[in-house]
Motif scaffolding. Structure first.
Motif, PDB file in Angstrom:
ATOM      1  N   ALA A  42     -16.697-101.273 -20.329  1.00 23.42           N
ATOM      2  CA  ALA A  42     -15.848-101.483 -21.627  1.00 23.42           C
ATOM      3  C   ALA A  42     -16.830-101.381 -22.662  1.00 23.42           C
ATOM      4  CB  ALA A  42     -15.658-103.164 -21.954  1.00 23.42           C
ATOM      5  N   LEU A  43     -18.518-101.216 -22.459  1.00 21.59           N
ATOM      6  CA  LEU A  43     -19.547-101.179 -23.613  1.00 21.59           C
ATOM      7  C   LEU A  43     -18.834 -99.707 -23.753  1.00 21.59           C
ATOM      8  CD1 LEU A  43     -22.363-101.456 -24.481  1.00 21.59           C
ATOM      9  CD2 LEU A  43     -23.136-100.583 -22.891  1.00 21.59           C
ATOM     10  N   TYR A  44     -18.525 -98.439 -22.595  1.00 26.29           N
ATOM     11  CA  TYR A  44     -18.038 -97.267 -23.121  1.00 26.29           C
ATOM     12  C   TYR A  44     -17.370 -97.016 -24.191  1.00 26.29           C
ATOM     13  CZ  TYR A  44     -22.378 -97.001 -20.171  1.00 26.29           C
ATOM     14  OH  TYR A  44     -24.280 -97.066 -20.446  1.00 26.29           O
ATOM     15  N   ARG A  45     -16.313 -98.034 -24.375  1.00 20.81           N
ATOM     16  CA  ARG A  45     -15.173 -97.860 -25.514  1.00 20.81           C
ATOM     17  C   ARG A  45     -15.536 -97.673 -26.461  1.00 20.81           C
ATOM     18  NH1 ARG A  45     -12.317-101.624 -21.935  1.00 20.81           N
ATOM     19  NH2 ARG A  45     -10.408-100.569 -20.976  1.00 20.81           N
ATOM     20  N   ARG A  46     -16.635 -97.974 -27.009  1.00 22.23           N
ATOM     21  CA  ARG A  46     -17.763 -97.305 -28.882  1.00 22.23           C
ATOM     22  C   ARG A  46     -17.937 -96.336 -29.278  1.00 22.23           C
ATOM     23  NH1 ARG A  46     -23.772 -99.866 -29.583  1.00 22.23           N
ATOM     24  NH2 ARG A  46     -23.637 -99.129 -32.010  1.00 22.23           N
ATOM     25  N   VAL A  47     -16.485 -96.127 -30.229  1.00 20.64           N
ATOM     26  CA  VAL A  47     -16.726 -94.656 -30.495  1.00 20.64           C
ATOM     27  C   VAL A  47     -17.838 -95.186 -31.538  1.00 20.64           C
ATOM     28  CG1 VAL A  47     -15.684 -93.407 -31.777  1.00 20.64           C
ATOM     29  CG2 VAL A  47     -14.807 -94.516 -30.590  1.00 20.64           C
ATOM     30  N   THR A  48     -18.507 -93.912 -31.653  1.00 21.24           N
ATOM     31  CA  THR A  48     -20.164 -93.713 -32.220  1.00 21.24           C
ATOM     32  C   THR A  48     -19.898 -92.216 -32.813  1.00 21.24           C
ATOM     33  OG1 THR A  48     -21.246 -91.977 -30.780  1.00 21.24           O
ATOM     34  CG2 THR A  48     -21.840 -94.651 -30.441  1.00 21.24           C
ATOM     35  N   PRO A  49     -20.508 -92.317 -34.805  1.00 19.73           N
ATOM     36  CA  PRO A  49     -20.921 -90.765 -34.958  1.00 19.73           C
ATOM     37  C   PRO A  49     -21.105 -89.854 -34.634  1.00 19.73           C
ATOM     38  CG  PRO A  49     -22.040 -92.639 -35.762  1.00 19.73           C
ATOM     39  CD  PRO A  49     -22.080 -92.755 -34.730  1.00 19.73           C
ATOM     40  N   LEU A  50     -21.224 -89.536 -33.700  1.00 15.72           N
ATOM     41  CA  LEU A  50     -21.390 -88.492 -32.450  1.00 15.72           C
ATOM     42  C   LEU A  50     -20.222 -88.430 -31.318  1.00 15.72           C
ATOM     43  CD1 LEU A  50     -25.080 -88.428 -31.027  1.00 15.72           C
ATOM     44  CD2 LEU A  50     -23.859 -86.747 -33.516  1.00 15.72           C
ATOM     45  N   THR A  51     -19.214 -89.510 -31.711  1.00 12.70           N
ATOM     46  CA  THR A  51     -18.399 -89.286 -30.442  1.00 12.70           C
ATOM     47  C   THR A  51     -16.877 -89.454 -31.467  1.00 12.70           C
ATOM     48  OG1 THR A  51     -18.683 -90.838 -30.284  1.00 12.70           O
ATOM     49  CG2 THR A  51     -19.063 -89.721 -28.741  1.00 12.70           C
ATOM     50  N   LYS A  52     -16.767 -88.910 -32.848  1.00 12.57           N
ATOM     51  CA  LYS A  52     -15.405 -89.279 -33.475  1.00 12.57           C
ATOM     52  C   LYS A  52     -14.611 -88.253 -33.247  1.00 12.57           C
ATOM     53  CE  LYS A  52     -17.044 -92.163 -37.135  1.00 12.57           C
ATOM     54  NZ  LYS A  52     -16.983 -92.155 -38.114  1.00 12.57           N
ATOM     55  N   ALA A  53     -13.040 -87.812 -32.564  1.00  5.19           N
ATOM     56  CA  ALA A  53     -12.270 -86.710 -31.971  1.00  5.19           C
ATOM     57  C   ALA A  53     -11.244 -86.420 -32.735  1.00  5.19           C
ATOM     58  CB  ALA A  53     -12.070 -87.227 -30.397  1.00  5.19           C
ATOM     59  N   PRO A  54     -11.494 -85.258 -33.452  1.00 11.79           N
ATOM     60  CA  PRO A  54      -9.790 -85.126 -33.601  1.00 11.79           C
ATOM     61  C   PRO A  54      -9.091 -85.480 -32.233  1.00 11.79           C
ATOM     62  CG  PRO A  54     -11.088 -83.043 -33.076  1.00 11.79           C
ATOM     63  CD  PRO A  54     -12.111 -84.032 -32.852  1.00 11.79           C
ATOM     64  N   VAL A  55      -7.550 -85.797 -33.561  1.00 12.52           N
ATOM     65  CA  VAL A  55      -6.755 -85.886 -32.792  1.00 12.52           C
ATOM     66  C   VAL A  55      -5.524 -85.016 -32.146  1.00 12.52           C
ATOM     67  CG1 VAL A  55      -4.853 -85.248 -34.321  1.00 12.52           C
ATOM     68  CG2 VAL A  55      -4.372 -87.568 -33.116  1.00 12.52           C
ATOM     69  N   THR A  56      -6.201 -83.819 -32.551  1.00 10.60           N
ATOM     70  CA  THR A  56      -5.758 -82.204 -32.285  1.00 10.60           C
ATOM     71  C   THR A  56      -6.786 -82.187 -30.402  1.00 10.60           C
ATOM     72  OG1 THR A  56      -7.244 -81.281 -32.738  1.00 10.60           O
ATOM     73  CG2 THR A  56      -5.240 -80.971 -33.807  1.00 10.60           C
ATOM     74  N   LEU A  57      -7.222 -82.584 -30.173  1.00  6.33           N
ATOM     75  CA  LEU A  57      -7.721 -83.244 -28.936  1.00  6.33           C
ATOM     76  C   LEU A  57      -7.227 -84.114 -27.977  1.00  6.33           C
ATOM     77  CD1 LEU A  57     -10.420 -82.333 -27.479  1.00  6.33           C
ATOM     78  CD2 LEU A  57     -11.928 -83.968 -27.968  1.00  6.33           C
TER      79      LEU A  57
END
Length: 268
Positions: free
Chosen positions: A99-114
């Protein structure tokens, strides 16, 4: 596969620094896909360095430097025996909860198109993850096909688009995109650094890929830059939330950045 590695990096502290601290994430660990036969870390002060496991289970070193002058050089070398498990690491004891790796960081923000097409997918999680890896390749480009939406990035192989050569993004961009897309789907995913044998076609020997968690199989590796699950060509070094938390070499206070002097990754 038996793999011999030699990697040398350097950093330069700011002029007049009274005390500098280096954090090294340059020590691989034995696990389901690899066995460390030998490994050494060489630099001034390493004999008195603190060694510990960080929050993500990586082996870290903290090295103090009093009144450092000029370049600080770090050399790592060793031999790793790897096993091809088709990317499956499984559940490794002593690791942080997924569950730790569900955390979103500034480098892992993904566009909804992905990731949008997989929001209500009826396929298995494994099929969704393979589809996501392919989607990252479609958006960023692969060696076989140009990108649908080319990112601006340094490094990578040139890809002809409309008669103009554009570089493919580095492996870190592919790994961040995959991790971000998986987390947006509420799937734990982590960023992985390591080494790659026979790196070519614009892919660096110091490499990055991703791992995602499946309730049945555990952790599974995905290399979206190469559009494949990691094989025995991959040597796993460190894992974390993103490329920032897995930097192989970090200096405080920050200098001019890390310089790569030499890297050799070859079948032994």
């Amino acid at each position: 596969m038996r793999i011999a590695i030699r990697h040398q990096l350097s950093v330069t502290p700011p002029a007049g620094t009274a005390n500098a601290v280096l954090q090294l994430l340059l020590t691989p660990q034995s696990g389901p896909t690899q066995t460390v036969e030998s490994w050494s870390v060489e630099m001034a002060g390493i004999g008195n360095a603190g060694r510990f496991s960080d929050a993500y289970g990586n082996i870290a070193h903290l090295v103090n430097q009093s009144r450092p002058e000029g370049d600080l050089v770090v050399t790592v070398k060793g031999v790793i025996e790897t096993t091809d498990r088709h990317g499956v690491l499984g559940r490794v004891g002593g690791e942080p909860v997924p569950a730790l790796y569900r955390r979103v960081t500034p480098l892992t923000k993904a566009p909804v198109t992905l990731y949008g097409k997989y929001r209500n997918a009826r396929e298995s999680r494994l099929d969704v993850l393979h589809g996501l890896m392919a989607r990252v390749g479609e958006m960023l480009g692969t060696d076989e096909a140009p990108a649908q939406s080319q990112m601006q990035a340094d490094g990578g192989q040139s890809q002809s688009q409309g008669g103009v050569d554009k570089p493919l993004p580095p492996a870190s961009d592919y790994a961040h995109s995959f991790v971000g897309g998986a987390r947006a789907l509420d799937i734990p995913a982590r960023y992985v650094t390591g080494y790659l044998v026979d790196a070519e076609d614009g892919v660096a020997a110091f490499h990055a890929w991703a791992e995602a968690f499946d309730d049945g199989l555990g952790w599974i590796g995905f290399d979206p830059r190469l559009q494949m699950c990691p094989t025995d060509r991959h040597v796993r070094l460190a894992a974390g939330l993103d490329g920032l938390s897995t930097q192989p070499l970090r200096l405080v206070p920050a200098g001019d950045g890390v310089k790569e002097i030499e890297i050799s990754v070859a079948a032994a």
